[in-house]
Design a protein around this motif. Structure first.
Motif, PDB file in Angstrom:
ATOM      1  N   GLU A  17      30.463  78.774  19.152  1.00  0.00           N
ATOM      2  CA  GLU A  17      31.232  78.093  18.115  1.00  0.00           C
ATOM      3  C   GLU A  17      30.485  76.902  17.527  1.00  0.00           C
ATOM      4  N   SER A  18      29.803  76.134  18.421  1.00  0.00           N
ATOM      5  CA  SER A  18      29.246  74.869  17.940  1.00  0.00           C
ATOM      6  C   SER A  18      27.751  74.992  17.631  1.00  0.00           C
ATOM      7  N   LEU A  19      27.252  74.058  16.859  1.00  0.00           N
ATOM      8  CA  LEU A  19      25.844  74.059  16.498  1.00  0.00           C
ATOM      9  C   LEU A  19      24.998  73.587  17.677  1.00  0.00           C
ATOM     10  N   ALA A  20      23.935  74.335  17.995  1.00  0.00           N
ATOM     11  CA  ALA A  20      23.031  73.918  19.067  1.00  0.00           C
ATOM     12  C   ALA A  20      22.065  72.862  18.535  1.00  0.00           C
ATOM     13  N   LEU A  21      21.693  72.986  17.262  1.00  0.00           N
ATOM     14  CA  LEU A  21      20.863  71.971  16.606  1.00  0.00           C
ATOM     15  C   LEU A  21      21.599  71.572  15.328  1.00  0.00           C
ATOM     16  N   ASP A  22      21.790  70.294  15.134  1.00  0.00           N
ATOM     17  CA  ASP A  22      22.652  69.837  14.046  1.00  0.00           C
ATOM     18  C   ASP A  22      21.889  68.900  13.106  1.00  0.00           C
ATOM     19  N   ASN A  23      21.388  69.480  12.039  1.00  0.00           N
ATOM     20  CA  ASN A  23      20.774  68.686  10.977  1.00  0.00           C
ATOM     21  C   ASN A  23      19.614  67.793  11.435  1.00  0.00           C
ATOM     22  N   LEU A  24      18.604  68.410  12.042  1.00  0.00           N
ATOM     23  CA  LEU A  24      17.453  67.639  12.515  1.00  0.00           C
ATOM     24  C   LEU A  24      16.403  67.551  11.408  1.00  0.00           C
ATOM     25  N   SER A  25      15.838  66.370  11.219  1.00  0.00           N
ATOM     26  CA  SER A  25      14.703  66.207  10.306  1.00  0.00           C
ATOM     27  C   SER A  25      13.707  65.261  10.960  1.00  0.00           C
ATOM     28  N   PHE A  26      12.474  65.684  11.058  1.00  0.00           N
ATOM     29  CA  PHE A  26      11.435  64.788  11.576  1.00  0.00           C
ATOM     30  C   PHE A  26      10.067  65.375  11.270  1.00  0.00           C
ATOM     31  N   GLU A  27       9.034  64.561  11.485  1.00  0.00           N
ATOM     32  CA  GLU A  27       7.660  65.017  11.263  1.00  0.00           C
ATOM     33  C   GLU A  27       6.793  64.599  12.428  1.00  0.00           C
ATOM     34  N   VAL A  28       5.803  65.410  12.756  1.00  0.00           N
ATOM     35  CA  VAL A  28       4.891  65.083  13.846  1.00  0.00           C
ATOM     36  C   VAL A  28       3.463  65.156  13.318  1.00  0.00           C
ATOM     37  N   GLU A  29       2.685  64.107  13.597  1.00  0.00           N
ATOM     38  CA  GLU A  29       1.279  64.065  13.147  1.00  0.00           C
ATOM     39  C   GLU A  29       0.386  64.789  14.150  1.00  0.00           C
ATOM     40  N   GLN A  30      -0.795  65.196  13.680  1.00  0.00           N
ATOM     41  CA  GLN A  30      -1.754  65.841  14.577  1.00  0.00           C
ATOM     42  C   GLN A  30      -2.153  64.909  15.720  1.00  0.00           C
ATOM     43  N   GLY A  31      -2.236  65.462  16.939  1.00  0.00           N
ATOM     44  CA  GLY A  31      -2.707  64.706  18.079  1.00  0.00           C
ATOM     45  C   GLY A  31      -1.660  63.840  18.748  1.00  0.00           C
ATOM     46  N   GLU A  32      -0.455  63.822  18.209  1.00  0.00           N
ATOM     47  CA  GLU A  32       0.596  63.022  18.843  1.00  0.00           C
ATOM     48  C   GLU A  32       1.068  63.682  20.124  1.00  0.00           C
ATOM     49  N   PHE A  33       1.573  62.864  21.044  1.00  0.00           N
ATOM     50  CA  PHE A  33       2.187  63.354  22.279  1.00  0.00           C
ATOM     51  C   PHE A  33       3.648  62.942  22.203  1.00  0.00           C
ATOM     52  N   ILE A  34       4.523  63.949  21.983  1.00  0.00           N
ATOM     53  CA  ILE A  34       5.928  63.659  21.739  1.00  0.00           C
ATOM     54  C   ILE A  34       6.755  64.037  22.961  1.00  0.00           C
ATOM     55  N   GLY A  35       7.638  63.161  23.394  1.00  0.00           N
ATOM     56  CA  GLY A  35       8.568  63.476  24.474  1.00  0.00           C
ATOM     57  C   GLY A  35       9.947  63.740  23.904  1.00  0.00           C
ATOM     58  N   ILE A  36      10.644  64.712  24.455  1.00  0.00           N
ATOM     59  CA  ILE A  36      12.025  64.956  24.021  1.00  0.00           C
ATOM     60  C   ILE A  36      12.922  64.726  25.223  1.00  0.00           C
ATOM     61  N   ILE A  37      13.911  63.817  25.072  1.00  0.00           N
ATOM     62  CA  ILE A  37      14.807  63.537  26.184  1.00  0.00           C
ATOM     63  C   ILE A  37      16.255  63.680  25.726  1.00  0.00           C
ATOM     64  N   GLY A  38      17.139  63.752  26.691  1.00  0.00           N
ATOM     65  CA  GLY A  38      18.557  63.905  26.384  1.00  0.00           C
ATOM     66  C   GLY A  38      19.260  64.560  27.553  1.00  0.00           C
ATOM     67  N   ALA A  39      20.607  64.526  27.550  1.00  0.00           N
ATOM     68  CA  ALA A  39      21.372  65.113  28.646  1.00  0.00           C
ATOM     69  C   ALA A  39      21.245  66.631  28.599  1.00  0.00           C
ATOM     70  N   ASN A  40      21.846  67.315  29.597  1.00  0.00           N
ATOM     71  CA  ASN A  40      21.864  68.773  29.567  1.00  0.00           C
ATOM     72  C   ASN A  40      22.604  69.247  28.319  1.00  0.00           C
ATOM     73  N   ALA A  41      22.211  70.391  27.807  1.00  0.00           N
ATOM     74  CA  ALA A  41      22.855  71.004  26.645  1.00  0.00           C
ATOM     75  C   ALA A  41      22.798  70.102  25.414  1.00  0.00           C
ATOM     76  N   SER A  42      21.771  69.266  25.303  1.00  0.00           N
ATOM     77  CA  SER A  42      21.664  68.431  24.111  1.00  0.00           C
ATOM     78  C   SER A  42      20.785  69.098  23.049  1.00  0.00           C
ATOM     79  N   GLY A  43      20.225  70.274  23.385  1.00  0.00           N
ATOM     80  CA  GLY A  43      19.457  71.018  22.384  1.00  0.00           C
ATOM     81  C   GLY A  43      17.953  70.908  22.559  1.00  0.00           C
TER      82      GLY A  43
END
Lengths: 281, 255
Positions: A17-43
């Motif tokens: 029923e619900s959106l797993a990803l809700d209107n995400l917008s972002f950009e990542v540059e070459q060579g960056e090291f990106i971490g993604i954090i959040g609770a369980n089921a946050s997408g």
């Protein structure tokens, strides 16, 4: 150069029923090291899979917005094409073993055989990744006879051998013991130093703070914040998103010690010891 | 690692032959006794298959399979010998039962054919490692997907069996009876199904994704890490077998 461009990404799994990803917008540059954090089921995992094209191609479901990875629009390309640009490593090392090969060497070659790399180049690439991930001594072993940490490094090696510009890691160390986890982190760090763009989901906040240039905080499919580790972990409302700041940050917060000249608390051991250096003898 | 393959690693000429040759031999073992239905030819074929099995040092390994096959064939011999329509010449009598010559002869030809086919499959299964067979077939043009299915079965089923043992142990540790009479064993079986079946489904999904991102469905032509194994005499053996089958057809048509 922008490696990943995500615009208004919305996604809903089939039969939910619900959106797993809700209107995400972002950009990542070459060579960056990106971490993604959040609770369980946050997408977090869904976001990882949307970068390699498993969302939407593997799962189907409702998809909106655009994801452009290294110039390829994910929606319009097959996973096997996107796989040449971006590789993904999953949580469970066990399920990433193909099960059709008899040695580590052949296992790593699996992806290369599929994309048609000539034999001599294949051997060169395999030697390089075996060294890079420190698994050269096990080259003749049976893939299922490796330990968890070795198996996960083999999984990473198999992906790296395909020479992607971007590597996505979905909780690569959650099933490993501390030693195995450290081996994996160091391997990823070496890749990052070589200029590969790294996107990593991880629950070990000390590691995220130590290695990442920027950290993305997710909650229920929405992006709450996307900034430097110092800014993210200094947020007062971090706990409400189910995230605990690194231990160094918590200690300095309790002592109300900020990084001199900024409004943020230290997030790594080095920063903390510099701030605390004068106070604790 | 445990293996469910019957392959027995020995040093012999048979082991060093191209797996494709053994597929040709299976065709040979099926067709020759049908094309030339005399009992002498069938006997000769069985003798040839047995000689090959002995030369491959795997004859003793065939015993369990033949145990099952011979038991089935015994019923064929009894029924054909006693009741085949057209039975006329009495061989011997035991109480109310009469054994006839025609039925017995027909049953022996049938049995020899079955034994011959089973032995030819045994030659393939016992002297060829599954990965070599799949490799040969994929290089001959079989779909790599089918090849993957065949070779992964030999590794993933033992892994599933190991997982099942772990789950059984965990349930036993929580006090479930798993040993004893048939009823207890059957009852212990059902709680296993949930975790094993659901677990395998989840694992399969993850493995499918892992394969997908490693270009499993890539359209580009496949390359190989290892050079194709060099087998000797393959052409000679394969054409030889085809030639003999051809001769048999000609002989049958001429006579």
């Amino acid at each position: 150069m922008k490696k990943i461009i995500v615009e208004n990404l919305k996604y809903k799994y089939p039969l939910t029923e619900s959106l797993a990803l809700d209107n995400l917008s972002f950009e990542v540059e070459q060579g960056e090291f990106i971490g993604i954090i959040g609770a369980n089921a946050s997408g977090k995992s869904t976001l990882c899979q949307s970068i390699v094209g498993l969302v939407p191609h593997f799962y189907k479901g409702a998809y909106g917005g655009t994801v452009i990875v290294d110039g390829l629009k994910v929606m319009d390309h097959a996973v096997s094409d996107i796989a040449l640009k971006v590789g993904i490593v999953f949580q469970n090392p066990f399920n990433q073993v193909t099960g059709s090969k008899l040695t580590v060497l052949e296992e790593i070659a699996f992806g290369l055989e599929n994309i048609g790399v000539p034999q001599t180049e294949m051997l060169e690439r395999i030697e390089t990744v075996l060294e890079l991930l420190n698994i050269a001594p096990y080259r003749e072993r049976h893939p299922f006879d490796l330990s968890g940490g070795q198996m996960q490094r083999m999984a990473i090696a198999s992906i790296i051998a395909m020479k992607p510009n971007i590597i996505v890691l979905d909780e690569p160390t959650s099933q490993l013991d501390p030693e195995g986890a450290e081996e994996v982190f160091q391997a990823i760090h070496r890749l990052s130093e070589q200029g590969i763009t790294v996107i990593m989901v991880e629950h070990k906040m000390e590691k995220i703070a130590h290695y990442c240039n920027r950290v993305m905080l997710l909650q229920k499919g929405k992006m709450i914040d996307f900034d430097t580790p110092e800014k993210i972990f200094s947020r007062d409302d971090l706990e409400t998103y189910g995230v605990t700041a690194p231990v160094y940050t918590r200690v300095c917060k309790a002592l109300d010690l900020k990084i001199p000249g900024t409004d943020y608390y230290p997030v790594t051991l080095e920063q903390a010891s510099r701030v605390l250096g004068g106070k604790i003898k | 690692m445990k293996s469910i393959s019957l392959y027995t690693d020995r040093k012999s000429v048979l082991h060093s032959l191209d797996p494709i040759n053994k597929l040709y031999y299976i065709a040979f073992a099926i067709f020759i006794p049908i094309i030339l239905p005399s009992i002498e030819i069938s006997l000769a074929c069985v003798a040839l298959s047995f000689t090959l099995l002995i030369s491959g040092k795997v004859f003793t390994k065939t015993m369990p399979a033949f145990g099952v096959v011979l038991f089935t064939l015994l019923t064929v011999i009894l029924i054909q010998g006693l009741f085949r329509p057209g039975n006329a010449t009495i061989l011997f009598q035991a109480g109310p039962f009469t054994m006839y010559r025609e039925g017995l002869l027909y049953a022996s030809i049938l049995s020899l054919r079955v034994i011959n086919i089973v032995s030819s499959f045994m030659i393939l299964v016992l002297t060829t490692s599954p990965s070599d067979l799949v490799d040969s077939l994929v290089r001959k043009g079989m779909s790599p997907r089918i090849g993957y299915v065949i070779s992964s079965v030999f590794q993933i089923i033992p892994e599933m069996m190991a997982a099942m043992e772990t789950i059984t142990d965990a349930q036993r540790a929580r006090g479930m009876e798993t040993e004893g009479n048939l009823r207890v064993r059957i009852r212990a079986f059902f709680p296993l199904l949930g975790p094993v079946v659901l677990g395998s489904l989840i694992n399969t999904k993850e493995r499918a994704m892992a394969l997908e991102v490693r270009g499993f469905n890539a359209k580009s032509p496949k390359t190989y890490l290892l050079d194709q194994k060099q087998y000797r005499f393959s052409t000679v053996i394969q054409w030889g077998i085809l030639f003999v089958i051809g001769c048999a057809i000609v002989w049958r048509l001429a006579s």
